[in-house]
Design a protein around this motif. Structure first.
Motif, mmCIF file in Angstrom:
data_model
loop_
_atom_site.group_PDB
_atom_site.id
_atom_site.type_symbol
_atom_site.label_atom_id
_atom_site.label_comp_id
_atom_site.label_asym_id
_atom_site.label_seq_id
_atom_site.Cartn_x
_atom_site.Cartn_y
_atom_site.Cartn_z
ATOM 1 N N GLY A 63 0.826 -1.195 0.000
ATOM 2 C CA GLY A 63 0.000 0.000 0.000
ATOM 3 C C GLY A 63 0.859 1.242 0.000
ATOM 4 N N PRO A 64 0.240 2.388 0.089
ATOM 5 C CA PRO A 64 -1.202 2.588 0.278
ATOM 6 C C PRO A 64 -1.983 2.255 -0.997
ATOM 7 C CG PRO A 64 -0.153 4.696 -0.082
ATOM 8 C CD PRO A 64 0.951 3.662 -0.020
ATOM 9 N N TRP A 65 -3.265 1.893 -0.804
ATOM 10 C CA TRP A 65 -4.139 1.485 -1.890
ATOM 11 C C TRP A 65 -5.132 2.591 -2.216
ATOM 12 C CZ3 TRP A 65 -3.284 -2.981 -4.468
ATOM 13 C CH2 TRP A 65 -2.410 -3.886 -3.868
ATOM 14 N N THR A 66 -5.367 2.795 -3.514
ATOM 15 C CA THR A 66 -6.346 3.776 -3.969
ATOM 16 C C THR A 66 -7.467 3.039 -4.679
ATOM 17 O OG1 THR A 66 -4.591 5.402 -4.292
ATOM 18 C CG2 THR A 66 -6.693 5.813 -5.413
ATOM 19 N N LYS A 67 -8.684 3.194 -4.155
ATOM 20 C CA LYS A 67 -9.829 2.518 -4.777
ATOM 21 C C LYS A 67 -10.226 3.222 -6.064
ATOM 22 C CE LYS A 67 -11.812 0.847 -0.487
ATOM 23 N NZ LYS A 67 -12.961 0.909 0.413
ATOM 24 N N TYR A 68 -10.665 2.431 -7.012
ATOM 25 C CA TYR A 68 -11.182 2.954 -8.279
ATOM 26 C C TYR A 68 -12.455 3.733 -7.994
ATOM 27 C CZ TYR A 68 -12.871 2.769 -13.140
ATOM 28 O OH TYR A 68 -13.326 3.083 -14.395
ATOM 29 N N ASP A 69 -12.574 4.919 -8.551
ATOM 30 C CA ASP A 69 -13.714 5.789 -8.227
ATOM 31 C C ASP A 69 -15.025 5.383 -8.902
ATOM 32 O OD1 ASP A 69 -13.110 6.607 -10.810
ATOM 33 O OD2 ASP A 69 -12.837 8.713 -10.293
ATOM 34 N N LYS A 70 -14.974 4.382 -9.762
ATOM 35 C CA LYS A 70 -16.210 3.920 -10.410
ATOM 36 C C LYS A 70 -16.588 2.496 -9.958
ATOM 37 C CE LYS A 70 -15.880 6.907 -14.439
ATOM 38 N NZ LYS A 70 -14.655 7.628 -14.207
#
Length: 142
Positions: A63-70
């Motif tokens: 990480g850090p992890w970034t979630k997909y915004d869709k």
């Protein structure tokens, strides 16, 4: 060594689609493509018709992890009437095109026995994951 703060951050449930029933995130799969790590996961209780599949990215498996915004990428399938579509497994994912094997409820009214299906899994040149294509139901051989 896995750090507790990174592990918790990978599974923080905060998006509306992730909070439909019980704070559950499960079924992780991680793959690496062109220096980017992709974490595919499910959120919600498996009994909820709205269980779905989303993903997050990171330049490190820690990480850090970034979630997909869709997100979610998969949350039921109106064309086939599938509900309760949750995590499964990726395969043939070393190429840009692969498949995802996932579970779904038996039908709109009944959860068990859950069934399994396949769809196409792709990562675009821009690094965006898609779950698309025709739903394929494996044939049960007795």
């Amino acid at each position: 060594k896995i750090k507790k703060e990174n592990f918790i951050g990978m599974y923080k449930r905060e998006e509306p689609w992730e909070l439909l029933q019980a704070k559950v995130a499960e079924g992780p799969s991680v793959l690496k493509k062109k220096g980017m790590y992709y974490l595919i996961y499910s959120a919600n209780h498996y009994q909820n018709k709205g269980i779905g599949v989303g993903y997050a990215t990171s330049k490190s498996p820690m990480g850090p992890w970034t979630k997909y915004d869709k997100n979610p990428l998969l949350q039921g399938d109106e064309s086939t009437g599938l509900v309760g579509t949750g995590h499964g497994a990726l395969f043939n994912a070393k190429t840009a095109v692969g498949n995802i094997f996932f579970h779904a409820h038996w039908n709109k009214e009944k959860i068990h026995p859950r069934t399994s299906y396949f769809k196409d899994f792709t990562i675009s040149k821009q690094g965006v994951v898609s779950i698309t294509g025709k739903v394929i139901k494996p044939k049960v051989i007795k």
